[in-house]
Design a protein around this motif. Structure first.
Motif, PDB file in Angstrom:
ATOM      1  N   MET A 198       0.848  -1.196   0.000  1.00  0.00           N
ATOM      2  CA  MET A 198       0.000   0.000   0.000  1.00  0.00           C
ATOM      3  C   MET A 198       0.884   1.247   0.000  1.00  0.00           C
ATOM      4  O   MET A 198       1.863   1.322   0.748  1.00  0.00           O
ATOM      5  N   VAL A 235      -3.901   5.407  -5.760  1.00  0.00           N
ATOM      6  CA  VAL A 235      -2.831   5.673  -4.795  1.00  0.00           C
ATOM      7  C   VAL A 235      -2.692   7.176  -4.592  1.00  0.00           C
ATOM      8  O   VAL A 235      -3.060   7.970  -5.462  1.00  0.00           O
ATOM      9  N   ALA A 283       1.051   0.747  -6.446  1.00  0.00           N
ATOM     10  CA  ALA A 283       1.191  -0.378  -5.520  1.00  0.00           C
ATOM     11  C   ALA A 283       2.045  -1.465  -6.162  1.00  0.00           C
ATOM     12  O   ALA A 283       1.854  -1.812  -7.335  1.00  0.00           O
ATOM     13  N   SER A 290       1.857   5.081   0.754  1.00  0.00           N
ATOM     14  CA  SER A 290       1.548   6.169   1.679  1.00  0.00           C
ATOM     15  C   SER A 290       2.211   7.448   1.196  1.00  0.00           C
ATOM     16  O   SER A 290       3.229   7.417   0.502  1.00  0.00           O
ATOM     17  N   ASN A 319       5.950   2.918  -0.966  1.00  0.00           N
ATOM     18  CA  ASN A 319       5.046   1.806  -1.317  1.00  0.00           C
ATOM     19  C   ASN A 319       5.597   0.457  -0.853  1.00  0.00           C
ATOM     20  O   ASN A 319       5.157  -0.593  -1.339  1.00  0.00           O
TER      21      ASN A 319
END
Length: 651
Positions: A1, A158, A182, A3, A80
């Motif tokens: 994931m 994302v 991702a 950020s 990621n």
């Protein structure tokens, strides 16, 4: 994931200081190159137009030193799980670092200090990371200035970082969208330039990545020829990889600084990569709008190594640069039509190649292997599909503002709305909020929105205080001409005329300004006009008068001393230096001119004393030989000391 979050870095910084208040409407800092006769006509044509007269209305950033102190800088970080990308929105949106998380390997030259040096079009520049350059040849006007920055949702859902600004030289808007898909092992960057005006403009763009340099690092690109510069004022076509008996794709095989612009003609997705003996290193690949690829190296000679230490005094080691641009070389422009957008996608990641194959003496075999590794970095759908998806969100409004840039885009929005000229949508993807306008835009905003208040500001201006900012173009010249005469109005009209090359009109306006109220700024403007026609004695007189009103301006003293030396009056240059405040006359560049003046005046002892005191010039210019030239003049036949050796070619 993936950020995205705000961060910060604390490191030794030599503060930039305020902009130099003295405008430069008549010259560029970059030197021209002589193009070889064997270059393709397309390159010769692209180099024949677009070079601006100056970087006006930008002011120089030259008030820094070599004294560093710990300072904390804001960053925006994306992660990621595979890559961590760190951006600095206050420093031109520079990609400061790009780390492979699993190995801890840093793919870029992430400088350990922030030390400005005189390599940019506005003077100040720093080494490291990935820099975004627009406008004309050189490190761009915004490279050490804040960018607007915001968070929004990018392709695939994302988080994405958007940074944008207005380029005042070409009057276009550019944006940089960056995201980490991702599970991707490559950073994606979407770049868009918008020309909202009716007229075509010369355009230039180069993305400049600094990467670690070592004897085992090889730079590869899909090319068998390159256009090479050798910092002797020429450019010519050379073979790749071997040139003059050495494989120049290993940067440490070159003694002198050099640029190699690889000819990537016919490549659908141009790329460049720096591969070390472990097979790792940065790769950059893009869609077709960005065909240019370049290797820059400082060389192993004493001057080049001095530059490395000058730019990264406590850094992680030497660096080289791999770059990508919209033309084959950096000497060209392309005309961008009005009401047009240009865009492309760039990706950055670890090449993860087989080092033996990447370093193969068989160049075709080496580039074929690395091209395959570049393809492995790309998404399954391909770069063109990424570009299509990025375009869908290019006008999506920011979701969270992370940082404010300059107020010039907001002022331009006001100007165009009042004058009925085309502009970008204020509620689109790159908004310039009215609240971003500040002190630099105060007078100009008032003249457009509140003419009476603008007139009051012009009339109340103190001639002892330098103007806060400058503008350029017919709109402003017409607007100022419609206001009442006064020292500041007429001075700005003089600078506007000067910037477009009308020296006669500039002189008339400067004299009108002085007739109203005497100012150092108008006197200096007259001196620049005088120097432009070869009257260096007259320029010296005018600058001496200006210094009597503003003796705290180092640039004015330097110009006065230079004019006196050119006028054949070196003693007068020495007298000017002696009459300056101590903090000004002790500056390195003033001491340098004192050395030249003393030598010209036949005072060898004084010239020797200047050199013995270890002159330090914080803003020594790339390619500038003044220090070594003074040493050679005063000490003929003696080797130039390392501290004075900034030569980019081995003598």
């Amino acid at each position: 994931m993936t950020s995205l979050y705000r961060g910060q870095i604390t490191l030794p910084v030599a503060p930039l200081g305020p902009d130099d208040p003295l405008p430069v409407p008549h010259r560029l800092l970059e030197n021209p190159f002589e193009l070889g006769a064997n270059l393709p006509e397309q390159i010769r044509h692209g180099a024949s137009f677009g070079r601006p007269r100056s970087m006006h209305p930008y002011l120089l950033q030259n008030n820094y030193t070599r004294t560093r102190e710990p300072i904390t800088l804001p960053t925006v970080v994306m992660d990621n799980g595979h890559l961590r990308a760190t951006f600095t929105p206050t420093l031109g949106g520079r990609l400061w670092a790009l780390a492979d998380i699993a190995s801890g390997r840093e793919l870029l030259h992430a400088n350990a200090v922030l030390q400005p040096a005189n390599l940019a079009l506005r003077n100040a520049w720093f080494a490291g990371g990935v820099e975004w350059n627009i406008g004309t040849k050189g490190h761009a006007a915004h490279t050490m200035a804040p960018m607007h920055a915001a968070r929004l949702t990018g392709p695939g859902g994302v988080p994405m970082l958007r940074m944008w600004e207005m380029d005042r030289l070409r009057e276009v808007v550019f944006q940089i969208d960056a995201w980490l898909p991702a599970d991707s092992r490559a950073l994606h960057v979407y770049v868009r330039i918008q020309n909202p005006g009716e007229h075509e403009v010369p355009m230039y763009w180069w993305s400049n990545a600094a990467v670690p340099e070592a004897p085992d690092v090889r730079v590869l690109a899909p090319a068998t020829t390159a256009y090479a510069t050798g910092y002797d004022g020429t450019i010519s076509e050379v073979p790749v990889p071997v040139h003059n008996g050495a494989d120049r794709t290993f940067s440490t095989h070159s003694t002198d600084a050099a640029d190699y612009f690889y000819d990537t003609t016919g490549t659908t997705h141009p790329w460049i990569a720096a591969v070390d003996s472990s097979g790792h290193g940065l790769a950059q690949v893009s869609t077709a709008r960005l065909p240019g690829r370049k290797l820059f190296l400082w060389g192993t000679g004493p001057g080049g190594q001095h530059w490395q230490r000058w730019l990264s005094p406590d850094g992680p080691g030497p660096y080289l640069e791999i770059q990508a641009g919209i033309t084959a070389t950096q000497f060209e422009h392309v005309m961008m039509p009005g009401r047009t957008n240009w865009d492309w996608v760039e990706t950055y990641g670890d090449i993860a190649a087989d080092a033996t194959r990447a370093h193969d003496e068989d160049w075709d075999a080496a580039t074929t292997h690395v091209a395959g590794r570049v393809d492995a970095l790309l998404p399954d759908a391909g770069l063109d599909a990424v570009l299509t998806e990025a375009r869908r969100g290019a006008d999506r409004a920011p979701e969270e503002v992370l940082h404010r840039g300059s107020g010039w885009g907001a002022l331009e929005s006001l100007v165009r709305s009042r004058s009925g000229q085309q502009w970008i949508a204020d509620d689109g993807g790159t908004p310039f909020a009215p609240e971003s306008r500040g002190e630099e835009q105060l007078l100009w905003e008032a003249l457009v929105g509140e003419p009476r208040r603008g007139q009051e500001l012009l009339a109340a201006a103190d001639p002892a205080t330098p103007p806060a900012s400058y503008v350029v173009g017919k709109f402003w010249e017409d607007l100022l001409s419609s206001t009442a005469p006064g020292w500041l109005r007429d001075y700005h009209l003089g600078v506007l005329a000067h910037a477009r090359g009308d020296d006669q009109r500039a002189e008339e306006c400067y004299r009108a300004s002085l007739a109203d109220r005497r100012s150092a700024w108008a006197l200096r403007g007259l001196a620049q006009v005088a120097a432009g026609r070869g009257d260096h004695a007259g320029a010296t007189d005018l600058l001496s008068d200006a210094l009597a009103l503003a003796d705290d301006q180092p640039t004015m003293l330097l110009e006065a001393m230079s004019a006196a030396i050119q006028a054949g009056a070196p003693q007068r240059a020495l007298d000017l230096a002696g009459g300056a405040p101590r903090e000004v006359r002790s500056m390195g560049r003033v001491r340098l001119l004192e050395g030249f003046a003393a030598h010209a005046a036949g005072d060898r002892d004084r010239a020797e004393q200047v050199l013995a005191e270890d002159i330090v010039i914080p803003d020594v210019r790339e390619g500038e030989l003044a220090l070594s030239d003074l040493w050679a003049a005063v000490h003929p036949g003696r080797a130039v000391p390392e501290r004075y050796d900034f030569r980019m070619r081995h003598p």
